[in-house]
Design a protein around this motif. Structure first.
Motif, PDB file in Angstrom:
ATOM      1  N   LEU A  85      -7.291 -38.428  -1.060  1.00 61.28           N
ATOM      2  CA  LEU A  85      -7.749 -40.077  -1.215  1.00 61.28           C
ATOM      3  C   LEU A  85      -7.733 -40.325  -2.402  1.00 61.28           C
ATOM      4  CD1 LEU A  85      -9.065 -39.458   2.015  1.00 61.28           C
ATOM      5  CD2 LEU A  85     -10.529 -41.197   1.395  1.00 61.28           C
ATOM      6  N   VAL A  86      -7.389 -41.574  -2.819  1.00 57.08           N
ATOM      7  CA  VAL A  86      -7.809 -42.222  -4.069  1.00 57.08           C
ATOM      8  C   VAL A  86      -8.347 -43.617  -3.778  1.00 57.08           C
ATOM      9  CG1 VAL A  86      -6.724 -43.145  -6.093  1.00 57.08           C
ATOM     10  CG2 VAL A  86      -5.852 -40.891  -5.428  1.00 57.08           C
ATOM     11  N   ILE A  87      -9.503 -43.754  -4.336  1.00 60.56           N
ATOM     12  CA  ILE A  87     -10.005 -45.012  -3.912  1.00 60.56           C
ATOM     13  C   ILE A  87     -10.289 -45.966  -5.398  1.00 60.56           C
ATOM     14  CG2 ILE A  87     -11.967 -46.232  -2.854  1.00 60.56           C
ATOM     15  CD1 ILE A  87     -12.758 -43.584  -1.707  1.00 60.56           C
ATOM     16  N   GLY A  88      -9.799 -47.145  -5.139  1.00 58.59           N
ATOM     17  CA  GLY A  88      -9.912 -48.157  -6.182  1.00 58.59           C
ATOM     18  C   GLY A  88     -11.305 -48.563  -6.512  1.00 58.59           C
ATOM     19  N   MET A 136     -15.552 -43.631  -9.147  1.00 60.26           N
ATOM     20  CA  MET A 136     -16.410 -42.442  -8.992  1.00 60.26           C
ATOM     21  C   MET A 136     -17.580 -42.790  -7.633  1.00 60.26           C
ATOM     22  SD  MET A 136     -15.108 -39.840  -9.788  1.00 60.26           S
ATOM     23  CE  MET A 136     -16.819 -38.547  -9.530  1.00 60.26           C
ATOM     24  N   ILE A 137     -18.231 -43.989  -7.978  1.00 58.56           N
ATOM     25  CA  ILE A 137     -19.428 -44.353  -6.866  1.00 58.56           C
ATOM     26  C   ILE A 137     -18.589 -44.585  -5.678  1.00 58.56           C
ATOM     27  CG2 ILE A 137     -20.790 -46.395  -6.367  1.00 58.56           C
ATOM     28  CD1 ILE A 137     -21.062 -46.940  -9.523  1.00 58.56           C
ATOM     29  N   ASN A 138     -17.577 -45.046  -5.528  1.00 61.72           N
ATOM     30  CA  ASN A 138     -16.849 -45.228  -4.131  1.00 61.72           C
ATOM     31  C   ASN A 138     -16.593 -43.758  -3.544  1.00 61.72           C
ATOM     32  OD1 ASN A 138     -16.961 -48.125  -3.966  1.00 61.72           O
ATOM     33  ND2 ASN A 138     -14.779 -48.377  -4.980  1.00 61.72           N
ATOM     34  N   SER A 139     -15.967 -43.053  -4.501  1.00 62.07           N
ATOM     35  CA  SER A 139     -15.625 -41.696  -4.078  1.00 62.07           C
ATOM     36  C   SER A 139     -16.716 -41.016  -3.485  1.00 62.07           C
ATOM     37  CB  SER A 139     -15.070 -40.743  -5.122  1.00 62.07           C
ATOM     38  OG  SER A 139     -13.710 -41.469  -5.558  1.00 62.07           O
ATOM     39  N   LEU A 140     -17.938 -40.843  -4.277  1.00 59.92           N
ATOM     40  CA  LEU A 140     -19.044 -40.182  -3.682  1.00 59.92           C
ATOM     41  C   LEU A 140     -19.590 -40.784  -2.432  1.00 59.92           C
ATOM     42  CD1 LEU A 140     -21.061 -39.642  -7.199  1.00 59.92           C
ATOM     43  CD2 LEU A 140     -19.752 -38.198  -5.895  1.00 59.92           C
ATOM     44  N   THR A 188     -15.626 -32.204   2.328  1.00 58.84           N
ATOM     45  CA  THR A 188     -14.834 -32.970   1.362  1.00 58.84           C
ATOM     46  C   THR A 188     -15.325 -32.577   0.252  1.00 58.84           C
ATOM     47  OG1 THR A 188     -15.480 -34.801   3.254  1.00 58.84           O
ATOM     48  CG2 THR A 188     -14.594 -35.259   0.606  1.00 58.84           C
ATOM     49  N   ARG A 189     -14.291 -32.791  -0.878  1.00 55.73           N
ATOM     50  CA  ARG A 189     -14.673 -32.400  -2.301  1.00 55.73           C
ATOM     51  C   ARG A 189     -14.260 -33.697  -2.985  1.00 55.73           C
ATOM     52  NH1 ARG A 189     -16.748 -28.964   0.094  1.00 55.73           N
ATOM     53  NH2 ARG A 189     -16.538 -26.553  -0.247  1.00 55.73           N
ATOM     54  N   VAL A 190     -15.102 -33.919  -4.216  1.00 52.30           N
ATOM     55  CA  VAL A 190     -14.576 -34.971  -4.991  1.00 52.30           C
ATOM     56  C   VAL A 190     -14.269 -34.496  -6.236  1.00 52.30           C
ATOM     57  CG1 VAL A 190     -15.383 -36.910  -6.317  1.00 52.30           C
ATOM     58  CG2 VAL A 190     -16.119 -36.914  -3.820  1.00 52.30           C
ATOM     59  N   GLN A 191     -13.132 -34.563  -6.625  1.00 49.78           N
ATOM     60  CA  GLN A 191     -12.684 -34.018  -8.182  1.00 49.78           C
ATOM     61  C   GLN A 191     -12.481 -35.277  -9.250  1.00 49.78           C
ATOM     62  OE1 GLN A 191      -8.977 -31.584  -7.829  1.00 49.78           O
ATOM     63  NE2 GLN A 191     -10.248 -29.998  -7.153  1.00 49.78           N
ATOM     64  N   ARG A 229      -5.601 -25.883  -3.076  1.00 48.96           N
ATOM     65  CA  ARG A 229      -6.315 -24.703  -2.110  1.00 48.96           C
ATOM     66  C   ARG A 229      -7.480 -25.678  -1.300  1.00 48.96           C
ATOM     67  NH1 ARG A 229      -5.781 -21.089   0.653  1.00 48.96           N
ATOM     68  NH2 ARG A 229      -7.163 -19.355   0.832  1.00 48.96           N
ATOM     69  N   HIS A 230      -7.982 -26.487  -1.676  1.00 47.55           N
ATOM     70  CA  HIS A 230      -9.022 -27.276  -0.577  1.00 47.55           C
ATOM     71  C   HIS A 230      -8.141 -27.837   0.508  1.00 47.55           C
ATOM     72  CE1 HIS A 230     -12.082 -26.649  -3.295  1.00 47.55           C
ATOM     73  NE2 HIS A 230     -11.942 -27.742  -4.005  1.00 47.55           N
ATOM     74  N   LEU A 231      -6.963 -28.456   0.166  1.00 48.41           N
ATOM     75  CA  LEU A 231      -6.026 -29.152   1.082  1.00 48.41           C
ATOM     76  C   LEU A 231      -5.534 -28.157   2.049  1.00 48.41           C
ATOM     77  CD1 LEU A 231      -4.077 -31.577  -0.834  1.00 48.41           C
ATOM     78  CD2 LEU A 231      -5.775 -32.291   0.711  1.00 48.41           C
ATOM     79  N   GLU A 232      -5.278 -26.714   1.729  1.00 46.69           N
ATOM     80  CA  GLU A 232      -4.944 -25.755   2.560  1.00 46.69           C
ATOM     81  C   GLU A 232      -5.970 -25.290   3.336  1.00 46.69           C
ATOM     82  OE1 GLU A 232      -1.468 -23.934  -0.569  1.00 46.69           O
ATOM     83  OE2 GLU A 232      -3.541 -22.942  -0.245  1.00 46.69           O
ATOM     84  N   LYS A 233      -7.164 -25.427   3.102  1.00 48.46           N
ATOM     85  CA  LYS A 233      -8.430 -25.116   3.938  1.00 48.46           C
ATOM     86  C   LYS A 233      -8.869 -26.158   4.696  1.00 48.46           C
ATOM     87  CE  LYS A 233     -10.173 -21.490   1.175  1.00 48.46           C
ATOM     88  NZ  LYS A 233     -11.314 -20.753   0.436  1.00 48.46           N
ATOM     89  N   SER A 234      -8.261 -27.236   4.956  1.00 50.14           N
ATOM     90  CA  SER A 234      -8.537 -28.388   5.683  1.00 50.14           C
ATOM     91  C   SER A 234      -9.533 -29.230   5.416  1.00 50.14           C
ATOM     92  CB  SER A 234      -8.654 -27.874   7.191  1.00 50.14           C
ATOM     93  OG  SER A 234      -7.398 -27.351   7.666  1.00 50.14           O
ATOM     94  N   ARG A 235      -9.924 -29.424   3.970  1.00 50.84           N
ATOM     95  CA  ARG A 235     -10.794 -30.098   3.134  1.00 50.84           C
ATOM     96  C   ARG A 235     -10.072 -31.450   2.918  1.00 50.84           C
ATOM     97  NH1 ARG A 235     -12.722 -25.013  -0.070  1.00 50.84           N
ATOM     98  NH2 ARG A 235     -13.934 -24.078   1.438  1.00 50.84           N
ATOM     99  N   ILE A 236     -10.935 -32.480   2.960  1.00 52.41           N
ATOM    100  CA  ILE A 236     -10.433 -33.848   2.223  1.00 52.41           C
ATOM    101  C   ILE A 236     -10.606 -33.763   0.853  1.00 52.41           C
ATOM    102  CG2 ILE A 236     -10.849 -36.226   2.229  1.00 52.41           C
ATOM    103  CD1 ILE A 236      -9.791 -35.682   4.940  1.00 52.41           C
ATOM    104  N   VAL A 237      -9.564 -34.205   0.019  1.00 53.68           N
ATOM    105  CA  VAL A 237     -10.000 -33.983  -1.564  1.00 53.68           C
ATOM    106  C   VAL A 237     -10.041 -35.553  -1.911  1.00 53.68           C
ATOM    107  CG1 VAL A 237      -9.194 -33.276  -3.782  1.00 53.68           C
ATOM    108  CG2 VAL A 237      -9.083 -31.733  -1.908  1.00 53.68           C
ATOM    109  N   ILE A 238     -10.914 -36.021  -2.510  1.00 50.28           N
ATOM    110  CA  ILE A 238     -11.062 -37.412  -3.236  1.00 50.28           C
ATOM    111  C   ILE A 238     -10.876 -37.285  -4.626  1.00 50.28           C
ATOM    112  CG2 ILE A 238     -12.493 -39.450  -3.132  1.00 50.28           C
ATOM    113  CD1 ILE A 238     -13.837 -38.530  -0.912  1.00 50.28           C
ATOM    114  N   PHE A 239      -9.718 -38.037  -5.037  1.00 48.38           N
ATOM    115  CA  PHE A 239      -9.731 -37.921  -6.589  1.00 48.38           C
ATOM    116  C   PHE A 239     -10.330 -39.105  -7.043  1.00 48.38           C
ATOM    117  CE2 PHE A 239      -5.752 -35.786  -5.053  1.00 48.38           C
ATOM    118  CZ  PHE A 239      -5.950 -34.327  -5.418  1.00 48.38           C
ATOM    119  N   GLY A 240     -11.353 -39.145  -8.105  1.00 55.02           N
ATOM    120  CA  GLY A 240     -11.829 -40.039  -8.476  1.00 55.02           C
ATOM    121  C   GLY A 240     -11.581 -40.178 -10.176  1.00 55.02           C
ATOM    122  N   ALA A 241     -12.103 -41.357 -10.566  1.00 52.12           N
ATOM    123  CA  ALA A 241     -11.677 -41.638 -11.962  1.00 52.12           C
ATOM    124  C   ALA A 241     -10.395 -41.870 -12.463  1.00 52.12           C
ATOM    125  CB  ALA A 241     -12.440 -40.525 -12.948  1.00 52.12           C
TER     126      ALA A 241
END
Length: 239
Positions: free
Chosen positions: A50-53, A82-86, A99-102, A121-133
Motif C-alpha cells: 500500500l501507498v497512502i496519500g 506516515m500518520i495514515n500508514s500507522l 503488516t509492516r510499515v516502511q 521478503r515481507h510480501l513473500e511471507k504474506s505480510r502487507i507492506v505499507i510504504f510511508g513518507a
C-alpha cells in the motif's frame, strides 16, 4: 474465495479515502472497512503493498501555494502519510493481518526503514507492506512514490482507489455530460491531461509498461474484484 488475476499488487489510496464523509482526518469506520476488504484480498493469495496519500491531514502543494516553502511543506505532507500508514497498520493488525510499515524517512521508533529486499521478503511471507513518507524527497507526489515502489517490488499492476468509478472526460460531479473511459493509453492520459496520476508517475509507468487501474474504492468489494480480474473502473496501459 476467488483466484487472484494479479499476484503482486500495489494499492494506492488517497488520504481523502480514509476521511470518509467527514472530509478531514481519519474516520474509524472507513479505515476499518478498508482494512476488512484488504484482508479479503490477502485471503485470495495475492501479495499486497500500500501507498497512502496524506491529503486528509496536510497537503504540501496547497500550503506552498499560500506562501510556505515548498520543500518544508512537502516534508510535512510526508509525515501526514506516515500518520495514515500507522493508522492503517493498526486497523489491519486488529483483524489479524500481519503488516509492516516502511518509511522513506528515518524514524526507527515507529517504522522500518525502506529496504527493497526486506519489503519483497515481507510480501513473500504474506505480510502487507505499507510504504510511508512518499519517496522521501520533496517535489514528488505519493503517486510517483506508488509508481516507483511498484516497479521496485515487481508489482503486476497499480490499483488507484478513488471516490469515482474510473477516469472521465470531465469531473462527473460537476459535468453531467462527462463520459467514462473504459481503457486509455499512457500517451492519451498525458496528452489529454487526465487526472489519473501526475505526469511523472504516468511517465514512469509508461517507461516500464506497468498497468494502472483507476476504480471506486468506496464501494465494498471492489478491491477484491479488481485483483481477481473483473473489469471495473478504467485501465491505463500501452497500445
Amino acid at each position: 474465495m476467488g483466484i487472484p488475476y494479479y499476484k503482486r499488487v500495489l494499492l494506492k489510496l488517497s488520504g481523502e479515502a480514509l476521511a470518509g464523509d467527514q472530509g478531514y482526518g481519519i474516520d474509524p469506520q472507513t479505515i476499518k472497512a478498508i482494512a476488512a476488504e484488504i484482508k479479503e484480498v490477502t485471503e485470495t493469495g495475492a501479495e499486497l503493498a500500500l501507498v497512502i496519500g496524506g491529503g486528509n491531514i496536510f497537503r504540501g502543494l496547497a500550503a506552498s501555494s499560500k506562501g510556505m516553502d515548498r520543500a518544508s511543506a512537502d516534508y510535512m505532507g510526508m509525515l501526514a502519510t506516515m500518520i495514515n500508514s500507522l493508522a492503517m497498520q493498526d486497523a489491519l493488525e486488529k483483524i489479524g493481518v500481519d503488516t509492516r510499515v516502511q518509511s522513506a524517512i528515518a524514524m526507527q521508533e515507529v517504522a522500518e526503514p525502506y529496504i527493497r529486499r526486506r519489503a519483497i521478503r515481507h510480501l513473500e511471507k504474506s505480510r502487507i507492506v505499507i510504504f510511508g513518507a512518499g519517496t522521501g524527497n520533496p517535489y514528488f507526489t505519493t503517486d510517483t512514490a506508488a509508481s516507483l515502489r511498484a516497479m521496485e517490488i515487481g508489482a503486476d499492476v497499480i490499483l488507484k482507489g478513488t471516490k469515482v468509478d474510473g477516469v472521465y472526460s470531465a469531473d462527473p460531479m460537476k459535468d453531467p455530460n462527462a463520459s467514462k473511459y473504459p481503457r486509455l493509453t499512457y500517451l492519451e492520459v498525458l496528452k489529454k491531461g487526465l487526472q489519473v496520476m501526475d505526469a511523472t508517475a504516468t511517465s514512469l509507468c509508461m517507461d516500464n509498461n506497468l498497468p494502472i487501474i483507476v476504480f471506486d474504492v468506496t464501494t465494498y468489494g471492489n478491491i477484491k474484484k479488481v485483483v481477481c480480474g473483473e473489469e471495473i473502473g478504467t485501465i491505463v496501459k500501452g497500445e
